[in-house]
Design an enzyme around this catalytic site. Structure first.
Site, mmCIF file in Angstrom:
data_model
loop_
_atom_site.group_PDB
_atom_site.id
_atom_site.type_symbol
_atom_site.label_atom_id
_atom_site.label_comp_id
_atom_site.label_asym_id
_atom_site.label_seq_id
_atom_site.Cartn_x
_atom_site.Cartn_y
_atom_site.Cartn_z
ATOM 1 N N ASP A 50 2.712 0.876 5.552
ATOM 2 C CA ASP A 50 1.916 1.662 4.597
ATOM 3 C C ASP A 50 0.477 1.182 4.452
ATOM 4 O O ASP A 50 0.123 0.067 4.816
ATOM 5 C CB ASP A 50 2.597 1.679 3.227
ATOM 6 N N GLU A 96 5.389 -1.325 1.500
ATOM 7 C CA GLU A 96 5.305 -2.742 1.109
ATOM 8 C C GLU A 96 4.348 -2.925 -0.067
ATOM 9 O O GLU A 96 4.582 -3.748 -0.949
ATOM 10 C CB GLU A 96 4.832 -3.594 2.300
ATOM 11 N N GLU A 97 3.264 -2.141 -0.071
ATOM 12 C CA GLU A 97 2.260 -2.299 -1.135
ATOM 13 C C GLU A 97 2.786 -1.790 -2.478
ATOM 14 O O GLU A 97 2.135 -1.956 -3.495
ATOM 15 C CB GLU A 97 0.975 -1.543 -0.770
ATOM 16 N N ARG A 114 4.970 -22.187 7.472
ATOM 17 C CA ARG A 114 5.523 -23.327 6.738
ATOM 18 C C ARG A 114 6.946 -23.007 6.311
ATOM 19 O O ARG A 114 7.307 -21.839 6.152
ATOM 20 C CB ARG A 114 4.673 -23.644 5.509
ATOM 21 N N HIS A 120 -7.509 -5.795 1.473
ATOM 22 C CA HIS A 120 -7.657 -4.847 0.363
ATOM 23 C C HIS A 120 -9.141 -4.586 0.035
ATOM 24 O O HIS A 120 -9.443 -3.986 -0.990
ATOM 25 C CB HIS A 120 -6.902 -5.299 -0.912
#
Ligand code: NI
Length: 403
Positions: free
Chosen positions: A90, A146-147, A186, A373
């Site tokens: 998205d 996802e957003e 990580r 963004h």
């Protein structure tokens, strides 16, 4: 910025030739998607594009999962475990400010987070693997929204981690916080839980010069907002990280009127699962206590969006090993990549072991270093080939690693 990426030996020398040769295609796919950004659960053009490519390459897939999601299954020519590769699809409600030939054609919408690149990388990985010999099975999960409001949870509910069962999952985010040629990986917490709250304080309005007849909702709210800052400072283990931010405050109409009510909203972030439920309770305690002491009342709403994103230690070690064999930058592979941003990849990682990692994509020399963004966000597309190589090596590595 407009030219297709040229192969930079310094970055791609460890990338195998067929993937290096795929780079112009990866770039074209990404640009096609970049011009057609779609918001969460509306990714129909994106899904059509993915469907067309997978059909062309004869890769079995299912469309319409959690509305616009797609799952493709690619079996290798040797037995082995099943690794899932997740790509989000998205875009964002941002007006693109870049002046490039591939700028957004959709007013007010923009791929300002690089998810267009994520789809291109997953497609490139599927295409490359479909042309080669590899062990096990790869399940490609193209995930919507996802957003927000979040497509991972509904995809899991729709059963995407079964048939065949997914043994582990990997995913990446192109990352302009890191330069091209680096990978951030990580074990443990990589990204934070995302929760939000909304509160309205109800006092008693009146004349600004006659406060004794009122309950000043602004004074109560100011004390609450100040007191909320003590949660991280005084209640959370100083070794841990957490954020309480009040990002919105609304109250009052005139200089000489005591506001009847005031509203504020904010967000909470933390890495450690043990704080699940903690902030909701503690924030409400603070609000309730201060309201009681002033005679005000309140309404309180708390939403839990994404859990902390926690990488499995063995899968993180595998990805780190893979990354060290691919990137050549002196900065190389770094664990210094934690962020209090959130990601709904976290839901997949709650279900199966896996690793989500950051692929450096900034190139300041080419003007490609705006943050995610931002209306001028763009990234160095050379990273697309690195992404494919990293995923392909993860597939190859996982087959032996998991034995
Ligand atoms: Ni993103």
């Amino acid at each position: 910025m407009n030219a297709l990426p040229t192969v930079l030996p310094g970055h791609l020398s460890q990338v195998r030739l067929p993937i290096r040769q795929l780079l112009p295609q990866l770039s074209l796919w990404r640009r096609h998607l970049h011009q057609r950004p779609e918001l969460g659960f509306q990714e129909t053009l994106t899904a059509d594009f993915i469907h067309t490519k997978l059909t062309e390459w004869q890769i079995p897939h299912t469309t319409g999962i959690a509305q616009t999601g797609i799952v493709a299954i690619l079996k290798g020519d040797r037995p082995g475990p099943t690794l899932a590769i997740r790509a989000d699809m998205d875009a964002l409600p941002i007006q693109e400010a870049n002046d490039v030939p591939y700028r957004s054609l959709h007013d007010g919408k923009m791929h300002a987070c690089g998810h267009d690149g994520h789809v291109a990388i997953a497609l490139g990985t599927a295409y490359h693997l479909s042309q080669t010999s590899f062990p096990g099975t790869v399940k490609f999960i193209f995930q919507p929204a996802e957003e927000g409001p979040g497509g991972a949870a509904p995809m899991i509910e729709a059963g995407v981690l079964a048939n065949p069962d997914v043994d582990a999952i990997v995913g990446l985010h192109l990352w302009n916080q890191l330069p091209l040629g680096t990978v951030g990986v990580r074990e443990g917490a990589l990204m934070a839980a995302v929760e939000t709250f909304h509160c309205t304080i109800q006092g008693k309005g009146g004349h600004g010069a006659i406060p004794q007849q009122t309950i000043d909702s602004i004074v109560v709210t100011a004390q609450i907002i100040t007191a909320l800052q003590t949660i991280v400072a005084r209640n959370i283990d100083p070794i841990e990280s957490a954020v309480v931010t009040v990002g919105k405050l609304t109250a009052g109409t005139a200089v000489n009127v005591i506001a009847d009510s005031a509203s504020f909203s904010g967000t909470v972030r933390y890495f450690n699962h043990k704080y699940k439920d903690y902030f909701k309770q503690r924030i409400e305690q603070v609000i309730a206590g201060l309201c009681q002491s002033h005679g005000a009342t309140y309404s309180f709403d708390y939403q839990v969006y994404y859990p902390p994103l926690i990488n499995d230690s063995r899968m993180a070690a595998l990805v780190r090993q893979v990354a060290e064999s691919v990137v050549e930058s002196p900065l190389g592979v770094t664990p210094q990549c934690q962020t209090m941003g959130g990601e709904d990849m976290a839901f997949f990682l709650q279900k199966v072991p896996g690793c989500y990692f950051f692929l450096g994509s900034a190139n300041a020399d080419r003007g490609l270093a705006y943050p995610h963004h931002h209306p001028r966000f763009d990234f160095d597309e050379t990273a697309l080939a690195l992404g494919v190589e990293l995923f392909v090596r993860s597939v190859e590595g996982f087959a032996t690693y998991s034995v």
